[in-house]
Write a protein that holds these residues in place. Structure first.
Motif: not given
Length: 119
Positions: A43-64
């Motif tokens: 499979k292709k590499r996929e985003l799991v989670a990211v955290l910005t310096s401002g404290g914002n987060t983003n998660y893949a739907d599959s791991v929320k």
């Protein structure tokens, strides 16, 4: 030069937990975001989670609701707490950092750590 060193991968049973760590070292001017990606076999590499310096987060739907990303700023370390693991979470997990290292704006990757979830 900047390095990302991951740790914490391993074998765990379905329903279990693991905590991944990623430490950034080297000439760090600023880190804009740190995150975790994963790549399962075939499979292709996929985003799991990211955290910005401002404290914002983003998660893949599959791991929320199961995974949590956090950062210890003083240690330039990012963590991924993974709970309620499923067999489909099996993959190589890569740490990623975007920022200014030395005098260059870079995106840097770790070497990867294997997470295997047995059903």
């Amino acid at each position: 030069q900047v390095q990302l060193v991951e740790s914490g991968g391993g074998l765990v049973q379905a329903g279990g937990s693991l905590r991944l760590s990623c430490a950034v070292s080297g000439s760090i001017s600023s880190i804009n975001a740190m995150g975790w990606y994963r790549q399962a076999p075939g499979k292709k590499r996929e985003l799991v989670a990211v955290l910005t310096s401002g404290g914002n987060t983003n998660y893949a739907d599959s791991v929320k609701g199961r995974f949590t990303i956090s950062r210890a700023n003083a240690k330039n370390t990012v963590y991924l707490q993974m709970n309620s693991l499923k067999s489909e979470d099996t993959a190589v997990y890569y740490c990623n950092a975007v920022g200014v290292f030395g005098y260059a704006a870079l995106e840097v990757w770790g070497q990867g750590t294997l997470v295997t979830v047995s059903s």
